[in-house]
Motif scaffolding. Structure first.
Motif, PDB file in Angstrom:
ATOM      1  N   ALA A  66       0.982  -0.826  -0.121  1.00  0.00           N
ATOM      2  CA  ALA A  66      -0.102   0.144   0.028  1.00  0.00           C
ATOM      3  C   ALA A  66       1.241   0.985   0.313  1.00  0.00           C
ATOM      4  CB  ALA A  66      -0.679   0.359   1.208  1.00  0.00           C
ATOM      5  N   GLY A  67       1.949   1.393  -0.641  1.00  0.00           N
ATOM      6  CA  GLY A  67       3.055   2.634  -0.810  1.00  0.00           C
ATOM      7  C   GLY A  67       3.976   2.819  -0.116  1.00  0.00           C
ATOM      8  N   ARG A  68       4.049   1.895   0.426  1.00  0.00           N
ATOM      9  CA  ARG A  68       5.679   1.668   1.872  1.00  0.00           C
ATOM     10  C   ARG A  68       6.700   1.092   0.413  1.00  0.00           C
ATOM     11  NH1 ARG A  68       3.613  -1.337   6.378  1.00  0.00           N
ATOM     12  NH2 ARG A  68       1.810  -2.620   5.050  1.00  0.00           N
ATOM     13  N   THR A  69       7.642   1.401   0.954  1.00  0.00           N
ATOM     14  CA  THR A  69       9.134   1.537   0.823  1.00  0.00           C
ATOM     15  C   THR A  69       8.955  -0.874   0.559  1.00  0.00           C
ATOM     16  OG1 THR A  69      10.332   3.025   1.525  1.00  0.00           O
ATOM     17  CG2 THR A  69      11.219   0.867   0.515  1.00  0.00           C
ATOM     18  N   VAL A  70       9.143  -1.363  -0.452  1.00  0.00           N
ATOM     19  CA  VAL A  70       9.258  -3.007  -0.515  1.00  0.00           C
ATOM     20  C   VAL A  70      11.179  -2.724  -0.309  1.00  0.00           C
ATOM     21  CG1 VAL A  70       8.591  -4.684  -1.671  1.00  0.00           C
ATOM     22  CG2 VAL A  70       6.903  -2.985  -1.476  1.00  0.00           C
ATOM     23  N   VAL A  71      10.637  -3.533   1.040  1.00  0.00           N
ATOM     24  CA  VAL A  71      12.669  -4.258   0.786  1.00  0.00           C
ATOM     25  C   VAL A  71      12.553  -5.926   1.304  1.00  0.00           C
ATOM     26  CG1 VAL A  71      14.034  -4.431   2.553  1.00  0.00           C
ATOM     27  CG2 VAL A  71      12.779  -2.331   2.648  1.00  0.00           C
ATOM     28  N   THR A  72      12.740  -5.950   0.146  1.00  0.00           N
ATOM     29  CA  THR A  72      13.130  -7.656  -0.013  1.00  0.00           C
ATOM     30  C   THR A  72      14.631  -7.575  -0.632  1.00  0.00           C
ATOM     31  OG1 THR A  72      12.317  -9.572  -1.348  1.00  0.00           O
ATOM     32  CG2 THR A  72      13.089  -7.720  -2.802  1.00  0.00           C
ATOM     33  N   PHE A  73      15.468  -8.743  -0.334  1.00  0.00           N
ATOM     34  CA  PHE A  73      16.642 -10.349  -0.232  1.00  0.00           C
ATOM     35  C   PHE A  73      16.773 -11.076  -1.223  1.00  0.00           C
ATOM     36  CE2 PHE A  73      14.049  -9.175   3.991  1.00  0.00           C
ATOM     37  CZ  PHE A  73      15.032  -8.423   4.205  1.00  0.00           C
ATOM     38  N   GLY A  74      17.720 -10.964  -1.687  1.00  0.00           N
ATOM     39  CA  GLY A  74      17.983 -12.221  -2.733  1.00  0.00           C
ATOM     40  C   GLY A  74      20.010 -12.271  -3.129  1.00  0.00           C
ATOM     41  N   GLY A  75      20.059 -12.877  -3.774  1.00  0.00           N
ATOM     42  CA  GLY A  75      21.344 -12.762  -4.730  1.00  0.00           C
ATOM     43  C   GLY A  75      21.413 -12.470  -5.442  1.00  0.00           C
ATOM     44  N   ALA A  76      23.394 -12.465  -5.341  1.00  0.00           N
ATOM     45  CA  ALA A  76      23.601 -11.626  -7.032  1.00  0.00           C
ATOM     46  C   ALA A  76      22.989 -11.431  -8.202  1.00  0.00           C
ATOM     47  CB  ALA A  76      24.992 -11.751  -7.408  1.00  0.00           C
ATOM     48  N   TYR A  77      22.403 -12.588  -8.722  1.00  0.00           N
ATOM     49  CA  TYR A  77      21.788 -13.119  -9.780  1.00  0.00           C
ATOM     50  C   TYR A  77      19.509 -13.314  -9.828  1.00  0.00           C
ATOM     51  CZ  TYR A  77      26.024 -12.998 -12.389  1.00  0.00           C
ATOM     52  OH  TYR A  77      26.826 -12.962 -13.052  1.00  0.00           O
ATOM     53  N   SER A  78      19.647 -13.164  -8.696  1.00  0.00           N
ATOM     54  CA  SER A  78      18.293 -13.340  -7.824  1.00  0.00           C
ATOM     55  C   SER A  78      16.747 -12.870  -8.920  1.00  0.00           C
ATOM     56  CB  SER A  78      17.401 -13.011  -6.994  1.00  0.00           C
ATOM     57  OG  SER A  78      16.513 -12.925  -6.063  1.00  0.00           O
ATOM     58  N   ASN A  79      16.523 -14.098  -9.613  1.00  0.00           N
ATOM     59  CA  ASN A  79      15.324 -13.374 -10.402  1.00  0.00           C
ATOM     60  C   ASN A  79      14.233 -12.960  -9.471  1.00  0.00           C
ATOM     61  OD1 ASN A  79      16.104 -15.307 -12.766  1.00  0.00           O
ATOM     62  ND2 ASN A  79      15.027 -17.177 -12.871  1.00  0.00           N
ATOM     63  N   HIS A  80      14.248 -13.081  -8.778  1.00  0.00           N
ATOM     64  CA  HIS A  80      12.990 -12.372  -7.301  1.00  0.00           C
ATOM     65  C   HIS A  80      13.548 -10.957  -7.392  1.00  0.00           C
ATOM     66  CE1 HIS A  80      11.067 -11.572  -4.215  1.00  0.00           C
ATOM     67  NE2 HIS A  80      11.879 -10.964  -3.641  1.00  0.00           N
ATOM     68  N   LEU A  81      14.489 -10.830  -7.235  1.00  0.00           N
ATOM     69  CA  LEU A  81      15.015  -9.376  -6.567  1.00  0.00           C
ATOM     70  C   LEU A  81      14.877  -8.126  -8.076  1.00  0.00           C
ATOM     71  CD1 LEU A  81      18.881  -9.277  -5.434  1.00  0.00           C
ATOM     72  CD2 LEU A  81      16.381  -8.496  -4.434  1.00  0.00           C
ATOM     73  N   THR A  95      11.625   0.731  -4.065  1.00  0.00           N
ATOM     74  CA  THR A  95      12.503  -0.580  -3.637  1.00  0.00           C
ATOM     75  C   THR A  95      13.180  -1.029  -2.993  1.00  0.00           C
ATOM     76  OG1 THR A  95      12.774  -1.270  -5.838  1.00  0.00           O
ATOM     77  CG2 THR A  95      10.313  -2.009  -4.997  1.00  0.00           C
ATOM     78  N   VAL A  96      13.967  -1.665  -2.017  1.00  0.00           N
ATOM     79  CA  VAL A  96      15.438  -1.756  -1.676  1.00  0.00           C
ATOM     80  C   VAL A  96      15.299  -3.501  -1.662  1.00  0.00           C
ATOM     81  CG1 VAL A  96      16.575  -1.435  -0.047  1.00  0.00           C
ATOM     82  CG2 VAL A  96      14.830   0.007  -0.586  1.00  0.00           C
ATOM     83  N   GLY A  97      16.801  -3.573  -2.708  1.00  0.00           N
ATOM     84  CA  GLY A  97      17.384  -4.968  -2.976  1.00  0.00           C
ATOM     85  C   GLY A  97      18.724  -5.679  -1.441  1.00  0.00           C
ATOM     86  N   VAL A  98      17.811  -6.008  -0.529  1.00  0.00           N
ATOM     87  CA  VAL A  98      19.113  -5.922   0.418  1.00  0.00           C
ATOM     88  C   VAL A  98      19.598  -7.922  -1.051  1.00  0.00           C
ATOM     89  CG1 VAL A  98      20.197  -6.928   2.318  1.00  0.00           C
ATOM     90  CG2 VAL A  98      18.149  -5.161   2.176  1.00  0.00           C
ATOM     91  N   VAL A  99      21.083  -7.569  -0.940  1.00  0.00           N
ATOM     92  CA  VAL A  99      22.018  -8.149  -1.763  1.00  0.00           C
ATOM     93  C   VAL A  99      23.119  -9.136  -0.661  1.00  0.00           C
ATOM     94  CG1 VAL A  99      23.014  -8.388  -3.845  1.00  0.00           C
ATOM     95  CG2 VAL A  99      21.835  -6.599  -4.076  1.00  0.00           C
ATOM     96  N   ARG A 100      23.174  -9.740  -0.905  1.00  0.00           N
ATOM     97  CA  ARG A 100      23.913 -11.132  -0.614  1.00  0.00           C
ATOM     98  C   ARG A 100      25.573 -10.714  -0.977  1.00  0.00           C
ATOM     99  NH1 ARG A 100      22.467 -16.598  -0.719  1.00  0.00           N
ATOM    100  NH2 ARG A 100      22.709 -16.441  -3.093  1.00  0.00           N
ATOM    101  N   GLY A 101      26.621 -10.713  -0.301  1.00  0.00           N
ATOM    102  CA  GLY A 101      27.645 -10.915  -0.940  1.00  0.00           C
ATOM    103  C   GLY A 101      28.360  -8.548  -0.645  1.00  0.00           C
ATOM    104  N   VAL A 155       8.979  -8.283   2.459  1.00  0.00           N
ATOM    105  CA  VAL A 155       8.896  -9.524   1.277  1.00  0.00           C
ATOM    106  C   VAL A 155      10.079 -10.803   1.698  1.00  0.00           C
ATOM    107  CG1 VAL A 155       8.912 -10.270  -0.759  1.00  0.00           C
ATOM    108  CG2 VAL A 155       7.660  -8.510   0.128  1.00  0.00           C
ATOM    109  N   PRO A 156      10.434 -11.938   2.419  1.00  0.00           N
ATOM    110  CA  PRO A 156      11.252 -12.774   1.904  1.00  0.00           C
ATOM    111  C   PRO A 156      11.937 -12.958   0.850  1.00  0.00           C
ATOM    112  CG  PRO A 156       9.253 -13.751   2.695  1.00  0.00           C
ATOM    113  CD  PRO A 156       8.721 -12.466   2.119  1.00  0.00           C
ATOM    114  N   GLU A 157      12.878 -13.275   0.657  1.00  0.00           N
ATOM    115  CA  GLU A 157      13.521 -14.136   0.197  1.00  0.00           C
ATOM    116  C   GLU A 157      12.833 -14.695  -0.684  1.00  0.00           C
ATOM    117  OE1 GLU A 157      17.238 -16.558   1.421  1.00  0.00           O
ATOM    118  OE2 GLU A 157      17.982 -16.357  -0.252  1.00  0.00           O
ATOM    119  N   GLY A 158      13.152 -14.672  -2.004  1.00  0.00           N
ATOM    120  CA  GLY A 158      12.274 -15.957  -2.584  1.00  0.00           C
ATOM    121  C   GLY A 158      10.789 -15.433  -2.859  1.00  0.00           C
ATOM    122  N   GLY A 159      10.550 -14.336  -2.164  1.00  0.00           N
ATOM    123  CA  GLY A 159       9.148 -13.447  -2.207  1.00  0.00           C
ATOM    124  C   GLY A 159       7.893 -14.601  -1.807  1.00  0.00           C
ATOM    125  N   SER A 160       8.013 -15.482  -0.929  1.00  0.00           N
ATOM    126  CA  SER A 160       7.134 -16.639  -0.266  1.00  0.00           C
ATOM    127  C   SER A 160       7.500 -16.755   1.179  1.00  0.00           C
ATOM    128  CB  SER A 160       8.579 -18.556  -0.679  1.00  0.00           C
ATOM    129  OG  SER A 160       7.979 -18.500  -2.090  1.00  0.00           O
TER     130      SER A 160
END
Ligand SMILES: *Cc1c(COP(=O)(O)O)cnc(C)c1O
Length: 306
Positions: A66-81, A95-101, A155-160
Motif C-alpha cells: 500500500a505505497g510503503r517501501t518494499v524491502v526484499t532479499f536476494g543473491g547476485a542473480y536473483s530472479n526475485h530481485l 524498492t530496496v534490494g538487500v543483496v548477499r555479498g 518480503v522474504p527472500e524468494g518472495g514466498s
C-alpha cells in the motif's frame, strides 16, 4: 462533485496481465510414444516485465504494501530481485534490494543487478553472515534502519510468504482438471504450495527442487500451514534433478535445454525450467506415469537476459 482522489496504483490493473496464462499442447514423441500428453502452462507469458510465478507471488504483496517501501532479499542473480524491481517501477513503489555479498559493492554491477538498479531498486549489500541472519528481528531491524526504511513492507527472500502462496492458488484453479499431474520447478516452494492448494480434487502437483539439501518438504508444509492452517492438496517432490544446486548445470542439462528449445520454439530458462523439464522426461522414460496421463509443465519464467 467529489474532489479527485490520487489514484492508488493497482498492481493487477496497471500492466495488463495475460490471465489465465496460455495452456499449450506440445507434440513431443518422447512423451507421445508412452501414451502421455504434455501441456505447457505458459506463465512466462503473463507479463513482459514481471514474468511467471513472480507476478502471481508479488502482486498480492505489493497490494498489501500500500505505497510503503518494499524491502526484499536476494543473491547476485536473483530472479526475485529483478521481478520486485520491475514491479516497483511499474507500480510506482520504492524498492530496496538487500543483496548477499558485501564484496559485490566494490565491483561493477552484473547484468541482473544492473537491471534492478535501472528499474529504480536501491541496492544494499550485506556480508554473508548478516544475510544468513536476515530473518532475525534484531538483524532485520538494523538493516531496515540502515536503508532508511524502518516502516518498510518486508518480503522474504524468494518472495514466498502467505500472500504469495494464496496468489499461486490461481495457477491451480486455472489448470482445473485439464491435467492429471502438474510439474513445477521449486526454489523456496511457495509456488508449489499454492498450486497444490488450488488444484481440484484428484489433481496432483509434482515439485522439482533446483536447490540441493532436501529441506523443501518441510518448507512447503510450513508455507501451507501458514497460508491455510493445514496441508492442502496432493503434492510430492522429486529431489533428483538439482544438478548440484542452484545455478549449477552440466553439459548434459545444457544440451537438453538447447534441444528442447529448438524442438518447440521455446526459450528454456536454465535455472529452473530446464531442470523441471529434464526431470519430467526422465520420469516419463522410467515409466512413472501411466499411459493416458496428461502432464502440465509450468513454464515459470523466461531466460535472462532474454
Ligand atoms: C522464482 C522462480 C521459481 C521458484 O519459485 P518458488 O516459489 O520460490 O519455488 C521457479 N521458476 C522460475 C523461473 C523462477 O524465477
Amino acid at each position: 462533485m467529489t474532489s479527485s482522489a490520487v489514484p492508488v496504483p493497482d498492481p493487477a490493473a496497471a500492466p495488463a496481465p495475460r490471465l489465465p496464462s496460455p495452456l499449450q499442447e506440445l507434440s513431443d514423441d518422447r512423451f507421445g510414444r508412452r501414451g502421455l500428453r504434455l501441456l505447457l502452462k505458459r506463465d512466462d507469458l503473463i507479463h513482459p516485465e514481471l514474468t511467471g510465478n513472480k507476478w502471481r507471488k508479488l502482486v498480492p504483496n505489493l497490494r498489501a504494501a500500500a505505497g510503503r517501501t518494499v524491502v526484499t532479499f536476494g543473491g547476485a542473480y536473483s530472479n526475485h530481485l529483478r521481478a520486485t524491481a520491475a514491479a516497483g517501477r511499474l507500480l510506482g513503489l520504492p524498492t530496496v534490494g538487500v543483496v548477499r555479498g558485501q564484496e559485490l559493492a566494490e565491483r561493477p554491477l552484473n547484468p541482473s543487478l544492473a537491471r534492478c538498479a535501472a528499474d529504480g531498486m536501491r541496492l544494499h549489500f550485506v556480508d554473508r553472515q548478516t544475510y544468513r541472519r536476515k530473518a532475525e528481528p534484531a538483524t532485520l531491524a538494523t538493516v531496515l534502519r540502515t536503508v532508511g526504511a524502518a516502516d518498510a513492507f518486508v518480503v522474504p527472500e524468494g518472495g514466498s510468504n502467505s500472500l504469495a502462496v494464496h496468489g499461486c492458488t490461481a495457477l491451480g484453479a486455472e489448470l482445473g482438471d485439464r491435467a492429471d499431474v502438474v510439474a513445477v520447478a521449486c526454489g523456496t516452494g511457495g509456488t508449489l504450495a499454492g498450486l497444490a492448494a488450488g488444484l481440484p480434487q484428484g489433481g496432483r502437483a509434482l515439485g522439482i527442487p533446483v536447490l540441493k539439501g532436501g529441506f523443501l518438504e518441510a518448507s512447503v508444509r510450513a508455507l501451507q500451514e501458514e497460508a491455510f492452517g493445514a496441508r492442502r492438496g496432493t503434492w510430492s517432490l522429486d529431489d533428483r534433478f538439482h544438478f548440484g544446486g542452484y545455478a549449477r548445470t552440466t553439459p548434459r542439462l545444457d544440451a537438453f535445454a538447447e534441444d528442447f528449445g529448438a524442438r518447440h520454439g521455446l526459450p528454456v530458462e536454465r535455472l529452473y525450467v530446464a531442470k523441471m523439464l529434464y526431470g519430467l522426461l526422465t520420469l516419463a522414460e522410467e515409466g512413472a506415469f501411466a499411459r493416458g496421463t496428461t502432464i502440465a509443465a509450468v513454464v515459470t519464467g523466461r531466460p535472462f537476459p532474454s
